[in-house]
Design a protein around this motif. Structure first.
Motif, PDB file in Angstrom:
ATOM      1  N   ILE A  58      -0.078  55.258  20.933  1.00 14.02           N
ATOM      2  CA  ILE A  58       1.285  55.775  21.062  1.00 14.02           C
ATOM      3  C   ILE A  58       2.199  55.153  20.014  1.00 14.02           C
ATOM      4  N   ALA A  59       2.119  53.831  19.856  1.00 16.57           N
ATOM      5  CA  ALA A  59       3.018  53.132  18.938  1.00 16.57           C
ATOM      6  C   ALA A  59       2.780  53.546  17.487  1.00 16.57           C
ATOM      7  N   SER A  60       1.508  53.598  17.082  1.00 17.23           N
ATOM      8  CA  SER A  60       1.212  53.894  15.676  1.00 17.23           C
ATOM      9  C   SER A  60       1.560  55.329  15.311  1.00 17.23           C
ATOM     10  N   ARG A  61       1.578  56.234  16.300  1.00 19.79           N
ATOM     11  CA  ARG A  61       1.893  57.640  16.031  1.00 19.79           C
ATOM     12  C   ARG A  61       3.364  57.962  16.233  1.00 19.79           C
ATOM     13  N   ASN A  62       4.082  57.050  16.879  1.00 15.85           N
ATOM     14  CA  ASN A  62       5.511  57.278  17.155  1.00 15.85           C
ATOM     15  C   ASN A  62       6.300  56.005  16.851  1.00 15.85           C
ATOM     16  N   PRO A  63       6.173  55.477  15.624  1.00 18.43           N
ATOM     17  CA  PRO A  63       6.750  54.154  15.335  1.00 18.43           C
ATOM     18  C   PRO A  63       8.257  54.087  15.532  1.00 18.43           C
ATOM     19  N   ASP A  64       8.956  55.203  15.310  1.00 22.08           N
ATOM     20  CA  ASP A  64      10.416  55.187  15.434  1.00 22.08           C
ATOM     21  C   ASP A  64      10.883  55.116  16.887  1.00 22.08           C
ATOM     22  N   GLN A  65       9.974  55.326  17.833  1.00 18.92           N
ATOM     23  CA  GLN A  65      10.345  55.268  19.251  1.00 18.92           C
ATOM     24  C   GLN A  65      10.129  53.889  19.864  1.00 18.92           C
ATOM     25  N   ILE A  66       9.520  52.979  19.097  1.00 16.79           N
ATOM     26  CA  ILE A  66       9.115  51.689  19.651  1.00 16.79           C
ATOM     27  C   ILE A  66      10.193  50.640  19.409  1.00 16.79           C
ATOM     28  N   ASP A  67      10.655  50.021  20.482  1.00 15.03           N
ATOM     29  CA  ASP A  67      11.572  48.880  20.367  1.00 15.03           C
ATOM     30  C   ASP A  67      10.800  47.597  20.077  1.00 15.03           C
ATOM     31  N   THR A  68       9.880  47.224  20.967  1.00 12.05           N
ATOM     32  CA  THR A  68       9.106  46.002  20.807  1.00 12.05           C
ATOM     33  C   THR A  68       7.721  46.195  21.426  1.00 12.05           C
ATOM     34  N   LEU A  69       6.834  45.241  21.130  1.00 10.96           N
ATOM     35  CA  LEU A  69       5.506  45.191  21.737  1.00 10.96           C
ATOM     36  C   LEU A  69       5.336  43.868  22.473  1.00 10.96           C
ATOM     37  N   ILE A  70       4.744  43.942  23.657  1.00 13.38           N
ATOM     38  CA  ILE A  70       4.360  42.768  24.424  1.00 13.38           C
ATOM     39  C   ILE A  70       2.845  42.869  24.615  1.00 13.38           C
ATOM     40  N   ILE A  71       2.106  41.913  24.079  1.00 13.61           N
ATOM     41  CA  ILE A  71       0.646  41.991  24.087  1.00 13.61           C
ATOM     42  C   ILE A  71       0.098  40.892  24.990  1.00 13.61           C
ATOM     43  N   GLN A  72      -0.680  41.303  25.992  1.00 15.19           N
ATOM     44  CA  GLN A  72      -1.288  40.356  26.926  1.00 15.19           C
ATOM     45  C   GLN A  72      -2.762  40.693  27.131  1.00 15.19           C
ATOM     46  N   ASN A  73      -3.634  39.882  26.552  1.00 15.66           N
ATOM     47  CA  ASN A  73      -5.075  40.057  26.744  1.00 15.66           C
ATOM     48  C   ASN A  73      -5.522  41.489  26.476  1.00 15.66           C
ATOM     49  N   GLY A  74      -5.169  41.932  25.266  1.00 18.01           N
ATOM     50  CA  GLY A  74      -5.596  43.216  24.744  1.00 18.01           C
ATOM     51  C   GLY A  74      -5.907  43.053  23.269  1.00 18.01           C
ATOM     52  N   CYS A  75      -6.669  43.964  22.702  1.00 15.48           N
ATOM     53  CA  CYS A  75      -7.307  43.715  21.412  1.00 15.48           C
ATOM     54  C   CYS A  75      -6.984  44.791  20.379  1.00 15.48           C
ATOM     55  N   ALA A  76      -6.844  44.348  19.112  1.00 16.89           N
ATOM     56  CA  ALA A  76      -6.756  45.282  17.989  1.00 16.89           C
ATOM     57  C   ALA A  76      -7.541  44.756  16.787  1.00 16.89           C
ATOM     58  N   TYR A  77      -8.400  43.763  17.030  1.00 14.13           N
ATOM     59  CA  TYR A  77      -9.202  43.132  15.986  1.00 14.13           C
ATOM     60  C   TYR A  77     -10.605  42.855  16.532  1.00 14.13           C
ATOM     61  N   GLU A  78     -11.590  43.037  15.668  1.00 14.96           N
ATOM     62  CA  GLU A  78     -12.971  42.825  16.125  1.00 14.96           C
ATOM     63  C   GLU A  78     -13.244  41.368  16.482  1.00 14.96           C
ATOM     64  N   GLU A  79     -12.433  40.430  15.983  1.00 14.41           N
ATOM     65  CA  GLU A  79     -12.594  39.028  16.373  1.00 14.41           C
ATOM     66  C   GLU A  79     -12.477  38.840  17.885  1.00 14.41           C
ATOM     67  N   GLY A  80     -11.751  39.746  18.549  1.00 10.74           N
ATOM     68  CA  GLY A  80     -11.533  39.621  19.977  1.00 10.74           C
ATOM     69  C   GLY A  80     -12.656  40.147  20.847  1.00 10.74           C
ATOM     70  N   LEU A  81     -13.694  40.712  20.217  1.00  6.18           N
ATOM     71  CA  LEU A  81     -14.805  41.295  20.977  1.00  6.18           C
ATOM     72  C   LEU A  81     -15.995  40.348  20.910  1.00  6.18           C
ATOM     73  N   GLU A  82     -16.017  39.378  21.810  1.00  2.63           N
ATOM     74  CA  GLU A  82     -17.068  38.360  21.786  1.00  2.63           C
ATOM     75  C   GLU A  82     -18.155  38.663  22.824  1.00  2.63           C
ATOM     76  N   THR A  83     -18.712  37.642  23.459  1.00  2.00           N
ATOM     77  CA  THR A  83     -19.948  37.754  24.242  1.00  2.00           C
ATOM     78  C   THR A  83     -19.885  38.804  25.341  1.00  2.00           C
ATOM     79  N   PHE A  84     -18.728  38.899  26.016  1.00  2.00           N
ATOM     80  CA  PHE A  84     -18.584  39.879  27.093  1.00  2.00           C
ATOM     81  C   PHE A  84     -18.973  41.273  26.627  1.00  2.00           C
TER      82      PHE A  84
END
Length: 288
Positions: free
Chosen positions: A111-137
């Motif tokens: 949603i954010a990347s396709r509608n950047p002008d609608q986004i005020d801020t981002l709050i990120i809690q235990n969510g991923c956008a980098y392959e570094e975050g995909l470990e053993t689990f």
């Protein structure tokens, strides 16, 4: 301010959502993770509702939203993001912040990347956008991506949302498990035990690979638009470990960063501390 509870038909599916606060104040959209629902935000909504307008939907097949038959509905992250964005459009919400947790991250980053002008801020809690975050689990999930008929991988994945697997998600790496209410996993079980829901969860696990393909696109969004962002993260999470949180520092310059010594559902053990940080951040960044 009190929370109210609503349903609205979106793209033919009855969607449940929680709402609180004054609609004239800045809006925060709360996007839940696997395998839970908007219930995970119940306390945070109470903490923030005097200062902000809050919307927390349940995705189709989760919480109190309708669960269409799997033969008639695409249980994909793309479709979930379309449902959430259509709900916001129908509620006439034109500017908003996003709280991105677990599955809520790939839904919200679309949603954010396709509608950047609608986004005020981002709050990120235990969510991923980098392959570094995909470990053993993620190892059995990656096996499943390569072979959807692999029964060993499938059985491991089913175990994540079994009663014991659910309890583990809420209590693993939590400093004091006695503060985690068993109501959490009991409420999740309500929708997980619906007919076909196990297959829906497997479909979402399989489709998660479409998110990884989009990581470069989301990283480019971070670099180009530099949204004001706060990370509030359980650093000892086995599912999305702290290294995945650190990765956001590569591309986001307007970043406030907070790690907590807890696991996946960090709001359950550090809700008041996280709520205070989020409130301060939003009051400063949304300018009202």
């Amino acid at each position: 301010m009190k929370t109210s509870y609503h349903t609205r038909k979106i793209n033919g599916v009855e969607i449940f959502y929680r709402e609180a606060g004054d609609k004239n104040k800045p809006t925060l959209v709360l996007l839940h993770g696997y395998p839970t629902s908007s219930h995970m935000f119940r306390n945070l909504i109470n903490d923030l509702s005097d200062d902000f307008h809050l919307i927390a939907p349940d995705y189709p097949g989760y919480g109190r939203s309708e669960q269409p038959p799997i033969a008639e509905f695409d249980y994909t992250f793309e479709n979930m993001s379309n449902i959430v964005k259509t709900l916001l459009d129908e509620l006439d919400i034109k500017k908003f912040s996003l709280y991105l947790m677990d599955y809520g991250a790939p839904i919200g980053f679309r949603i954010a990347s396709r509608n950047p002008d609608q986004i005020d801020t981002l709050i990120i809690q235990n969510g991923c956008a980098y392959e570094e975050g995909l470990e053993t689990f993620w190892d059995p999930i990656k096996v499943y991506w390569g072979d959807i008929n692999n029964k060993e991988a499938e059985n491991t994945l089913r175990g994540f949302h079994s009663p014991d697997g659910l309890k583990w998600q809420y209590t693993h790496a939590v400093p004091d498990a006695s503060v985690i209410s068993p109501d959490n996993w009991e409420i999740d079980l309500r929708h997980l035990e619906r007919p076909e829901n196990g297959a829906i969860q497997l479909a979402m696990f399989y489709d998660y690979q479409t998110n990884v393909v989009l990581y470069p696109e989301w990283q480019e969004y971070f670099r180009k638009y530099q949204p004001d962002t706060i990370v509030v993260y359980g650093k000892d999470d086995y599912i999305f470990p702290g290294v995945g949180a650190e990765a956001f520092k590569k591309d986001l310059k307007n970043l406030e960063f907070h790690l907590f010594s807890t696991g996946h559902f960090a709001l359950e053990s550090f809700g008041s501390e996280m709520g205070a940080l989020i409130k301060d951040f939003l009051l400063r960044k949304t300018g009202k």
